[in-house]
Write a protein that holds these residues in place. Structure first.
Motif, short mmCIF file in Angstrom:
data_model
loop_
_atom_site.label_atom_id
_atom_site.label_comp_id
_atom_site.label_asym_id
_atom_site.label_seq_id
_atom_site.Cartn_x
_atom_site.Cartn_y
_atom_site.Cartn_z
N ASN A 267 0.85 -1.19 0.00
CA ASN A 267 0.00 0.00 0.00
C ASN A 267 0.89 1.23 0.00
N GLY A 268 0.33 2.37 -0.37
CA GLY A 268 1.11 3.60 -0.38
C GLY A 268 0.23 4.80 -0.58
N GLN A 269 0.86 5.97 -0.61
CA GLN A 269 0.13 7.22 -0.76
C GLN A 269 -0.12 7.59 -2.21
N SER A 270 0.51 6.87 -3.13
CA SER A 270 0.35 7.19 -4.55
C SER A 270 0.45 5.91 -5.36
N VAL A 271 0.00 5.99 -6.60
CA VAL A 271 0.10 4.85 -7.50
C VAL A 271 1.56 4.47 -7.71
N ALA A 272 2.40 5.47 -7.95
CA ALA A 272 3.82 5.20 -8.20
C ALA A 272 4.47 4.45 -7.04
N GLU A 273 4.12 4.81 -5.82
CA GLU A 273 4.69 4.16 -4.65
C GLU A 273 4.27 2.70 -4.58
N VAL A 274 3.00 2.42 -4.86
CA VAL A 274 2.52 1.05 -4.81
C VAL A 274 3.16 0.21 -5.92
N LEU A 275 3.22 0.77 -7.13
CA LEU A 275 3.81 0.02 -8.24
C LEU A 275 5.29 -0.26 -8.00
N SER A 276 5.98 0.68 -7.39
CA SER A 276 7.39 0.48 -7.08
C SER A 276 7.56 -0.69 -6.10
#
Length: 495
Positions: A267-276
């Motif tokens: 999980n994360g605060q943004s799409v980019a964080e989750v995809l990373s």
């Protein structure tokens, strides 16, 4: 949720070519609002001109069930039969594009051919006033995401296993037809009341990701486009390439993790964080995020295998189901090893007289594999699905774990990365070639494995198999109990 929430960013409302969301004045208070959903000020739902229309002369549209970036779904009633159904319309902006019309029709054809009891059924397909529609069975139940933490607890493990197994049944059938879902998530799994206090699973929106247009999702690389929901996307899906059956398996692994722990692994605060995280981080183990219920040790290992970063290391849907069944029965290798350890510790604490009276799994017995550690892994090569299942069940009762050989030859290790202890070969026309293949391996660990050829039609062929390098051979007239004894003896002898 905020606009930056990774669960919603890739499912943003449909925009026009200029990037503007379609808005219109609310007929109750005049507030400019989106065309979908209630007015944010007065709560009035927008008027839908389709309501009351008769589609294809058979289906009266009665109410709007839901809407999204791809289309709208209505509750409808068959004019003659009175049966209630769901009718999905493709939005006009999609219907106007020939390639999207072709893809919509192709999805309808694929779903109609699948005809699986765990897939929502397509009843009809056509065009109404220039707009394409699908008629499907109307489902009454609730989506799986509502049960992840219902009542503050995760679902009981037996219920989780049942739900995941039904999802895997769908994938087994779909993947056999070359169909990949690409957007599996709890929201796309419906739980229906089967009438016997068990869950009946229905998988929705099969193949819907194929309808996404590049301008409705983030373009991440020059090689592909993101299609899916970030929390459930495989590493290869995150870069939009090499998508296939393993992509769906990764999503099921993520769902299994979420059902056991109460939250998705990443999980994360943004799409980019989750995809990373999906591409580079390992899922947090249960030691860091302990489930609220006791979970068989093999279930975590199976889940982590499904979440492998490399697609080729994930199990197929059939392999996933087989391993899941072993975990549910406590017959998976890790569970057996854990029970063996407990038994050895218990026996060590007994007096000599007590040990003489107590049942001792460590003492050699003809009916068990008698492993000091995990149960032995035995490869089964060339057997039919029915025969393989019979052998698997018979040997599992003796503490032996079997895996079918898939592809052209035996891998160096079992699918769970444990060493092989023996090979069982079907006594068909290819038995001699397979036996010689095992014996000719440069890897000494493989070439020296006990190799048994089973179910030979004639006694003369048994001698031929021994000359080819088989350790032992049996005729088709030998029952499974005798076969199990031969396998156990071979495991103890080692050759």
């Amino acid at each position: 949720m905020s606009d930056d929430d990774p669960r919603t960013l890739l499912d943003a409302p449909q925009v026009d070519a200029a990037g503007e969301v379609e808005v219109s004045p609310c007929q109750g208070c005049g507030t400019l609002a989106g065309a979908e959903g209630p007015c944010p000020v007065c709560g009035l739902l927008p008027v839908d001109d389709r309501l009351g229309q008769v589609v294809a002369g058979r289906y009266v549209l009665e109410s709007l069930l839901g809407a999204g970036g791809m289309g709208r779904v209505y509750r409808a009633r068959h004019v003659e039969l009175g049966e209630q159904v769901a009718v999905k319309f493709l939005l006009a902006e999609w219907t106007a594009r020939p390639e999207m019309r072709a893809r919509f029709r192709r999805e309808a054809v694929v779903l109609a051919r699948l005809r699986h009891p765990n897939i929502v059924s397509v009843i009809d397909y056509g065009e109404h006033q220039g707009e394409l529609f699908l008629v499907m069975e109307l489902l009454r139940g609730f989506s799986l995401d509502t049960q992840v933490m219902a009542g503050g607890l995760t679902m009981p493990v037996p219920r989780v296993v049942s739900v995941i197994d039904q999802v895997l049944q769908v994938l087994e059938a779909a993947h056999a037809m070359g169909v990949v879902h690409r957007d599996l998530k709890p929201e796309n799994v419906m739980l229906l009341d089967a009438g016997d206090r068990t869950d009946k699973v229905k998988v929705l929106d099969f193949g819907i990701a194929a309808f996404d247009d590049e301008r409705t999702v983030e373009k991440l690389t020059r090689t592909g486009t993101v299609r899916g929901t970030p929390q459930y996307m495989s590493p290869e899906q995150c870069v939009g390439r090499n998508l296939g059956a393993p992509t769906d398996i990764y999503a099921v692994g993520t769902m299994l993790y979420e059902l056991l722990v109460g939250e998705a692994p990443f999980n994360g605060q943004s799409v980019a964080e989750v995809l990373s995280q999906q591409m580079f981080n390992q899922p947090p183990p249960f030691s860091e995020r302990p489930p609220s219920r006791e979970v068989p040790p093999g279930l975590e290992a199976l889940m982590l295998r499904a979440l492998s970063k490399r697609p080729e290391q994930r199990p197929t849907a059939a392999e996933f189901r087989d391993a899941l069944s072993l975990c549910a029965r406590g017959s998976d290798p890790l569970s057996l090893a854990a029970r063996d350890a407990v038994e050895r510790a218990r026996s060590a604490g007994l007096s000599r007289d007590d040990r003489a009276l107590a049942p001792d799994r460590v003492a050699p017995v003809e009916g068990r594999a008698n492993e000091a550690g995990p149960s032995p892994r035995v490869a089964m090569w060339g057997f039919s699905a029915e025969r393989g299942a019979a052998l698997r069940n018979a040997l599992a009762a003796h503490g032996v774990t079997t895996y079918p050989v898939r592809g052209e030859g035996l891998t160096e290790m079992a699918p769970d990365r444990m060493p092989w202890r023996a090979v069982l070969i079907a006594g068909d026309a290819a038995a001699d070639e397979r036996t010689r293949w095992v014996r000719s391996r440069a890897d000494a660990e493989l070439s020296r494995l006990p190799t048994l050829v089973l179910d030979l039609p004639r006694a003369a062929e048994a001698a031929a198999m021994i000359r080819s390098g088989a350790s032992d051979a049996t005729l088709s007239s030998v029952d499974d109990a005798a076969v199990c004894q031969k396998v156990l003896r071979a495991l103890r002898r080692g050759r």
